[in-house]
Design an enzyme around this catalytic site. Sequence first.
Site, short mmCIF file in Angstrom:
data_model
loop_
_atom_site.label_atom_id
_atom_site.label_comp_id
_atom_site.label_asym_id
_atom_site.label_seq_id
_atom_site.Cartn_x
_atom_site.Cartn_y
_atom_site.Cartn_z
N CYS A 33 14.70 39.21 93.28
CA CYS A 33 14.25 40.12 92.22
C CYS A 33 15.15 41.34 92.07
O CYS A 33 15.01 42.10 91.11
CB CYS A 33 12.82 40.59 92.50
SG CYS A 33 11.71 39.23 92.81
N HIS B 71 8.53 41.05 84.21
CA HIS B 71 9.44 40.94 85.36
C HIS B 71 10.21 39.63 85.36
O HIS B 71 9.95 38.72 86.13
CB HIS B 71 8.61 41.10 86.65
CG HIS B 71 9.43 41.05 87.91
ND1 HIS B 71 10.76 41.41 87.97
CD2 HIS B 71 9.09 40.69 89.19
CE1 HIS B 71 11.21 41.27 89.22
NE2 HIS B 71 10.23 40.82 89.97
#
Lengths: 388, 388
Positions: A86, A335
Site C-alpha cells: 500500500c 484506497h
Amino acid sequence: MREVAVIGAGMSRFGDRMDKGAAELLLEAFDEAVRSVDKGMEIKDIQMAFFGNQGVGGSQLALLAAQMVEAIGLCGIPAFRVENACSSSSFAFINAVQAVASGVCDVALAGGVEKMREISGKQVRQWMGVAGDNEWERQVGITFPGAYALAAQRHMLDFGTSREQLSMVAVKNHECGFYNPKAQLRMKITLEKALKSPIVAYPLNIFDCCPTSDGASAVIICAKEIASKYTDKAVTVLGYGAASDTISITNRKTITALKATIRAAQMAYRMAGIGPQEISFAEVHDCFTIAEIMAYEDLGFCPKGEGGKYVEAGHSRLGGMRPVNASGGLKSKGHPLGATGTAQIVEVFKQIRGEAEPERQVENNKVGLTHNAGGFGGTATVCIFGMR
Amino acid sequence: MREVAVIGAGMSRFGDRMDKGAAELLLEAFDEAVRSVDKGMEIKDIQMAFFGNQGVGGSQLALLAAQMVEAIGLCGIPAFRVENACSSSSFAFINAVQAVASGVCDVALAGGVEKMREISGKQVRQWMGVAGDNEWERQVGITFPGAYALAAQRHMLDFGTSREQLSMVAVKNHECGFYNPKAQLRMKITLEKALKSPIVAYPLNIFDCCPTSDGASAVIICAKEIASKYTDKAVTVLGYGAASDTISITNRKTITALKATIRAAQMAYRMAGIGPQEISFAEVHDCFTIAEIMAYEDLGFCPKGEGGKYVEAGHSRLGGMRPVNASGGLKSKGHPLGATGTAQIVEVFKQIRGEAEPERQVENNKVGLTHNAGGFGGTATVCIFGMR
C-alpha cells in the site's frame, strides 16, 4: 542535496472504474498533472518515471512501468515499477526525488495505479493478503482487517480509546470526502450510523474500513532551481523519510504503534529541520480508523495513547488545530493501493497552493505532511512539503 | 553527480535450490557480499536497500523488500522492491546508485532474488508470461521462447545468421559456466549436441534457451569518496543507462533489435564518456542465444546484422577480442529473474578485481559492461564499470 519541487499533480476519480483499464486511469491522472503545470510544459521534458503498483488485478501484472510510459506518450524513457504494497507509490516518489536530487535528470514523474474492483472480493483478499506475513499469519487466516482489529482492541485496553472515538475518525473523513469530487464514498455519515454499521472484525465496523478502489495518481517533480520555468507556485519537498519493520506482527513488541512510521517520521523531520508542531496539516494512512489514531501518535501530533482524545477534541478536523485527511483519506476518498501514496501528495500540493474545493480547503496550509504505510507497517514513508 | 563505487558483491549458487527459501537465498548472497569487502564493514553502515524481484513463486508475494531486510539483519532501514520483470535488479541497482549519488545516504545495498523451481512448469510459464503484452500477445499464446524464435527467424532471413551461429553462443557460454561454481548448468556442450537438441520453438532448441532458476545476488555500493574506508579495490560506476519500449512486439518496427537496449547503451556510453570500442568485456542478457547476438549489435560491439559472424569469429569468447558472458551467462549460469541484473554486476566486480576462477578470468578486464533486459526488451539497462 539538490532541492526538489513538485510542479504538477493530478489524480483520477477513485472508485468503481469499470470504464477504464489501468493504463487509461493513469493517463487520466497524468493529463490532470500536466495541465496543472501553470506555465505549461512539454511532456518530453520528463526524463524518468517511477510507478507504484501492488499488482491487484489489472491486465499487465509484470513490467507495468513500460506499459504505463507508453500509455502516457513517454515510451522510451527509463521507467521503474516499485512494489511496497500500500506504500508503493510514495516509495516510487522517493526514488524519483533521489533521481532528480542526484542530478541524473531534471524532471521526473512519480505515480501509481491500481485496479481492484474488476476482480472478486475473494481474489482481492488473496491479492492484498500477500502483503501480510506468509508463514505465521496469512496462512492461519489473519487478514488486514483482523490485524488492525487486534491493534484497536489493544489500544482500547491500554489507553482507554473508545469505540466512539474510532467512529469519529470515519465521520470526520467522510465529511471531507463529501466535498472531494474525486472521492469514492461521497456521503456524510453520522456517529450513530457509523457505530451501528455491521461488524467486520471486532471492534472494527464496516465504517472503520476503507473501501477497495480503482484509481491512479501522478506527480511531476523537478530540480527546484528550474521550477520557475514551469510555475511560480512550486511546492518544495522539505524532507522525507522511509523505513521498514518486520512484516509479521507476531514478532513486534507492540501492535499499537507502527515503528516504521516512527522511524520514517524521524528521518523526515530531521531532513526538513522541523518538528511535528510545525506541521500545519497532514494526509495520513487511514486504511482503518484505528490506523489514523495510531498515526497521530506515531507522527508526534500527540503523546502515545492520546490519539483517541485527539480526534474527539477536534484537533484533526477541518478548522481544527491540524486538519488530517481533508481529502477524505483512504476511508472516504478510496484506497487503490498503488495509487494512494502519490494521491496523498496530489492533495498536499493542492492544499498548499490553496486550490482544494472551498468547502475543504485547509486554512493554515503552510506545511503539509503525507504518511503512507505498507501492510501492517512493514514499510512506511513520511514526506513533508511547503512553499519556500 | 556524486561518484558511486561497488565495494562488495556476492551471489548464491544458482539452480535448483529447494534447500532454501527466498530470504535465505538472499542472505547467502548478502553474506558473501559483506565478506568480499576486504577491509571489513559493519552491516549497520548500510542505510537503504533496493531489491529486484518479479514475484515468480517464493513465499512473500508482496512487500518482499521488508522481508528481505529483516532476513539479512537490517530491519528498519528504507527498503524498496523494484519489479521490471527480468531486469528488476539492475533497475534496483540504478535506484541505489541514485540514492547514494543524491547524498541522502552514503552506503546502500542492491540485490535481487527469485524462486522459480518450486512451482510447476505451467505456473512458471504463467508467471513469466505476465511480463509479455497481455492484450495482443500473451492471450493468443506467444510465450517468450516464441517471441525470441520469431526474432531469430527474422534475423536469419534478413542477415543470413545461421542455426550454427546460434548454437555457438550456447557452446561458448557453457564452456565458461563449466568453470563457474555458482552456475546452474555446469557442463560443456559440443556444437553437434546443441544443434541436435530438441526444438522448443523453431529455430530455438533447448540449448538456445536459458533454464529457470532459484537464486539471489547482492551488491554493496557507497559514495566513491568514502570507498577507501572499505577497500582499495573499489569498482567505480562509470556510467549507466536505462530505457523502455512498447511491451507488445506487434507495435515495433523491428524485432531484430531491442530499441530499449540501444537507448540505454547510448545513455550509459554518454555518461561514462566512452564508446563500445572501449569496453573490454561484458555480461549480456542471453535469455536465448539470439538475444546475445542481438545484444552484440545493439550495444555497438559490431554492426547491425553481423552478430552471428561476430560469435563465429570468436570475438566474444574467452581469450577473444571482447569476452561476453564469461560467467556462463543466463544460458549456463541460470536466470532467476529478479536476481540476474545484480548477478551480472557481481561478475563484473569479480572480473575487474581479477578474482574470477582462473579458467574463466578475463585478461583485458579494465572496463566491464552489464546489459539486462526485461520482457522482450520492454525495459533494459546498461551499466559500465571500471577501476579509476
